[in-house]
Design an enzyme around this catalytic site. Structure first.
Site, PDB file in Angstrom:
ATOM      1  N   ASP A 194       0.916  -1.140   0.000  1.00 31.21           N
ATOM      2  CA  ASP A 194       0.000   0.000   0.000  1.00 31.21           C
ATOM      3  C   ASP A 194       0.953   1.186   0.000  1.00 31.21           C
ATOM      4  O   ASP A 194       1.554   1.506   1.026  1.00 31.21           O
ATOM      5  CB  ASP A 194      -0.873   0.019   1.260  1.00 31.21           C
ATOM      6  CG  ASP A 194      -1.861   1.169   1.208  1.00 31.21           C
ATOM      7  OD1 ASP A 194      -1.451   2.285   0.848  1.00 31.21           O
ATOM      8  OD2 ASP A 194      -3.043   0.954   1.513  1.00 31.21           O
ATOM      9  N   HIS A 195       1.121   1.831  -1.163  1.00 27.86           N
ATOM     10  CA  HIS A 195       2.248   2.762  -1.263  1.00 27.86           C
ATOM     11  C   HIS A 195       2.112   3.962  -0.330  1.00 27.86           C
ATOM     12  O   HIS A 195       3.099   4.610  -0.018  1.00 27.86           O
ATOM     13  CB  HIS A 195       2.523   3.164  -2.716  1.00 27.86           C
ATOM     14  CG  HIS A 195       1.621   4.241  -3.247  1.00 27.86           C
ATOM     15  ND1 HIS A 195       0.385   3.977  -3.749  1.00 27.86           N
ATOM     16  CD2 HIS A 195       1.791   5.580  -3.361  1.00 27.86           C
ATOM     17  CE1 HIS A 195      -0.174   5.117  -4.147  1.00 27.86           C
ATOM     18  NE2 HIS A 195       0.655   6.098  -3.935  1.00 27.86           N
TER      19      HIS A 195
ATOM     20  N   HIS B 126      -5.623   2.943   0.868  1.00 27.67           N
ATOM     21  CA  HIS B 126      -4.859   4.094   1.376  1.00 27.67           C
ATOM     22  C   HIS B 126      -5.590   4.846   2.492  1.00 27.67           C
ATOM     23  O   HIS B 126      -5.015   5.186   3.518  1.00 27.67           O
ATOM     24  CB  HIS B 126      -4.573   5.088   0.245  1.00 27.67           C
ATOM     25  CG  HIS B 126      -3.984   4.482  -0.979  1.00 27.67           C
ATOM     26  ND1 HIS B 126      -3.115   3.429  -0.942  1.00 27.67           N
ATOM     27  CD2 HIS B 126      -4.127   4.785  -2.302  1.00 27.67           C
ATOM     28  CE1 HIS B 126      -2.755   3.106  -2.181  1.00 27.67           C
ATOM     29  NE2 HIS B 126      -3.364   3.916  -3.023  1.00 27.67           N
TER      30      HIS B 126
HETATM   31  C1  BG6 Z   1      -3.180   4.711  -6.615  1.00 26.30           C
HETATM   32  C2  BG6 Z   1      -4.502   4.783  -7.344  1.00 26.30           C
HETATM   33  O1  BG6 Z   1      -3.173   3.647  -5.691  1.00 26.30           O
HETATM   34  O2  BG6 Z   1      -2.976   5.929  -5.920  1.00 26.30           O
HETATM   35  C3  BG6 Z   1      -4.543   5.970  -8.278  1.00 26.30           C
HETATM   36  O3  BG6 Z   1      -4.703   3.586  -8.083  1.00 26.30           O
HETATM   37  C4  BG6 Z   1      -4.194   7.249  -7.548  1.00 26.30           C
HETATM   38  O4  BG6 Z   1      -5.818   6.098  -8.902  1.00 26.30           O
HETATM   39  C5  BG6 Z   1      -2.907   7.069  -6.756  1.00 26.30           C
HETATM   40  O5  BG6 Z   1      -4.042   8.280  -8.504  1.00 26.30           O
HETATM   41  C6  BG6 Z   1      -2.645   8.270  -5.877  1.00 26.30           C
HETATM   42  O6  BG6 Z   1      -1.376   8.143  -5.316  1.00 26.30           O
HETATM   43  P1  BG6 Z   1      -0.543   9.419  -4.865  1.00 26.30           P
HETATM   44  O7  BG6 Z   1       0.710   8.865  -4.286  1.00 26.30           O
HETATM   45  O8  BG6 Z   1      -0.335  10.257  -6.096  1.00 26.30           O
HETATM   46  O9  BG6 Z   1      -1.404  10.130  -3.867  1.00 26.30           O
END
Ligand code: BG6
Length: 516
Positions: free
Chosen positions: A205-206, A268
């Site tokens: 989960d980045h 997230h």
């Molecule tokens: C991803 C989603 O997990 O997170 C995308 O699939 C989204 O739709 C992205 O744009 C948002 O990540 P960040 O790091 O730009 O907030």
């Protein structure tokens, strides 16, 4: 491969007393295998992350990279593609020597993910690398493919005896989405855990790799000042926003099957909620931290069909103006069926039914094509019991609000009420701010840099455990089901706006959405 390079920001960091502790220890010798090596994620995130780790001297001294994807191509062609992707997407301008050293040994294996020959070739290359390294190499398999292949790849890794290795650690890193429902997540967990032990599994989960998300734990558990207030007695409500200004870009085929709830809230945003609400873990080990997060998720009641219209809102973006140009509505986007009922905006009101939080509403909202990119957690304290300063000249006095900004302008801000200088007792809100960038004078690493490093080091604290991912689906599944059975309820919002008016109905009296 051995890569060494100076950091471009070294001088400013050295001058900065807060930079102490920014260094990272290199992980043990590793071969990293990327499945889906030519895909968007690999090009935009993984390869640039590897480059930046190389640049910081944070890759293992002996590091080997293998890419696997369907198309036939030579090793050199794949290396050239990697170079192109890094030049285009790296957060730093690449240094030619570092880039060359990183890519000179990279190997490419073509084939489909269910082909035995792919795994035989992978076996051979891994043995060859190990011989070259003259020591056992840890192996990390990164599944960056379409999610429909996760199960197949794991089965094949098991069948071809790649899931264990003598005298070395084998790990599997699995991208999101981990299933598209509770049932699918359970089935995938069952399949993965039939081949790997849970300690070998790193579900990505980045958001957990973002510095500011990790800082939420430091903020709560390393300061004596806030935790005494961090409960239902002092906190009125919490609002978590993950707004994006971009549309769905070229991802219609994925996004239309997913929607905002599954794309961002299920993973997230529930993770952000866990960070705000979890009890202090006994220690910051993977098991302790994840035990506490699971307890929070289990305390969120599963929404019933009767409650859903009251606590959940969804909407689609209509045409409008965003990023300085006129943009089409969701239903006009290329690849989106004109009768799609996929939401590009979702807002929920959740409660965490436990001793600390019972009765406190948690408002979550996310959407594409909103006014701007903003991810933040805003904690609003209860109003003071009596305000004696109501004479004219006082301006917009509101209860104290603590805002943890995840991105952009990462930092923490606390709104206080202060006297306006002058002869009258007039008051107004002011802000006390801490900004990451200006305090630490260092560019934060990308989430993927941290996560890849942790997976290579064997630290799973920032990865989702099997029970955690299932608990997240337990909360979202009933809403997904309810929404698909009531397609007529879809609201709209203009692109570039604050989102649909319908989101107002989630708010309890006196509460309001912050401006995006
Ligand atoms: C991803 C989603 O997990 O997170 C995308 O699939 C989204 O739709 C992205 O744009 C948002 O990540 P960040 O790091 O730009 O907030």
């Amino acid at each position: 491969m051995a890569v060494a390079a100076g950091r471009p920001t070294a001088r400013t960091e050295a001058e900065n007393p807060l930079s102490e502790g920014l260094e990272r220890l290199p992980p043990p010798p590793t071969a990293l295998v990327i499945f889906g090596a030519t895909g968007d994620l690999a090009r935009r995130k993984l390869l640039p992350a590897l480059y930046n780790l190389a640049h910081d001297g944070a890759l293992p001294e002996r590091f080997f990279l293998i890419g696997i994807a369907r198309k036939e191509k030579a090793h050199e062609d794949y290396r050239a593609e990697c170079e192109q992707a890094i030049r285009r997407f790296s957060r730093r301008k690449p240094d030619d020597d570092v880039l060359k050293a990183l890519l000179e040994d990279v190997k490419y294996v073509p084939g489909t993910f269910d082909e035995d020959s792919v795994y035989a070739e992978l076996h051979r290359l891994l043995d060859e690398f190990e011989e070259q390294a003259s020591e056992p190499l840890n192996r990390a398999f990164y599944l960056a493919t379409d999610p429909s292949f996760f199960g197949v790849i794991v089965d094949e890794l098991g069948r071809s005896k790649l899931a264990q290795h003598m005298h070395a650690e084998v790990r599997v890193i699995i991208e999101k989405p981990f299933g598209t429902s509770l049932e699918e997540a359970r089935e995938l967990n069952r399949r993965v855990l039939a081949v790997f032990d849970e300690t070998q599994v790193y579900r990505i989960d980045h958001y957990l790799g973002k510095e500011t998300v990790q800082n939420m734990m430091a903020f709560r558990f390393a300061n004596g000042m806030f935790e005494p207030l961090w409960n239902r007695n002092f906190i009125d409500y919490v609002q978590i926003t993950a707004a994006e200004d971009i549309g769905i870009e070229s991802r219609a085929s994925y996004y239309d099957k997913s929607g905002a709830l599954r794309d961002l809230i299920q993973n997230h945003m529930l993770q952000l909620l866990c960070h705000v609400t979890m009890e202090p873990p006994v220690s910051f080990t993977a098991e302790e931290v994840r035990n506490e997060k699971v307890k929070v998720l289990q305390a969120i009641p599963e929404p019933t069909p009767e409650e859903i219209p009251e606590m959940a809102v969804r909407a689609q973006y209509a045409k409008g103006h965003a990023g300085g140009e006129d943009v089409p509505g969701y239903l006009e986007e290329e690849g989106v069926p004109p009768d799609s009922i996929t939401e590009t905006y979702a807002a929920l009101r959740l409660e965490v039914d436990n001793w600390r939080w019972a009765g406190v509403p948690f408002y979550l909202r996310t959407g594409k094509r909103l006014a701007r990119k903003l991810t933040e957690v805003a904690v609003t304290l209860k109003p003071v019991p009596h305000l004696a300063f109501s004479q004219a000249g006082s301006l917009g006095v509101q209860p104290n609000q603590l805002v943890l900004t995840i991105q952009p302008n990462e930092g923490v801000s606390l709104s206080l009420v202060a006297k306006i200088p002058g002869t009258r007792m007039a008051i107004r809100p002011v802000n006390m701010e801490f900004l990451y960038g200006t305090s630490f004078l260092s560019q934060s690493p990308e989430a993927y840099e941290r996560l890849i490093t942790d997976a290579m080091r064997g630290d799973a604290t920032l990865f989702t455990r099997n029970d955690e991912v299932e608990a997240q689906w337990r909360i979202c599944d009933p809403i997904v089901r309810f929404w698909s059975s009531t397609p007529e309820e879809m609201a709209n919002y203009e692109s570039g706006s604050q989102g649909p008016e319908e989101a107002e109905r989630l708010l309890r009296e006196g509460h309001r959405w912050r401006a995006i």
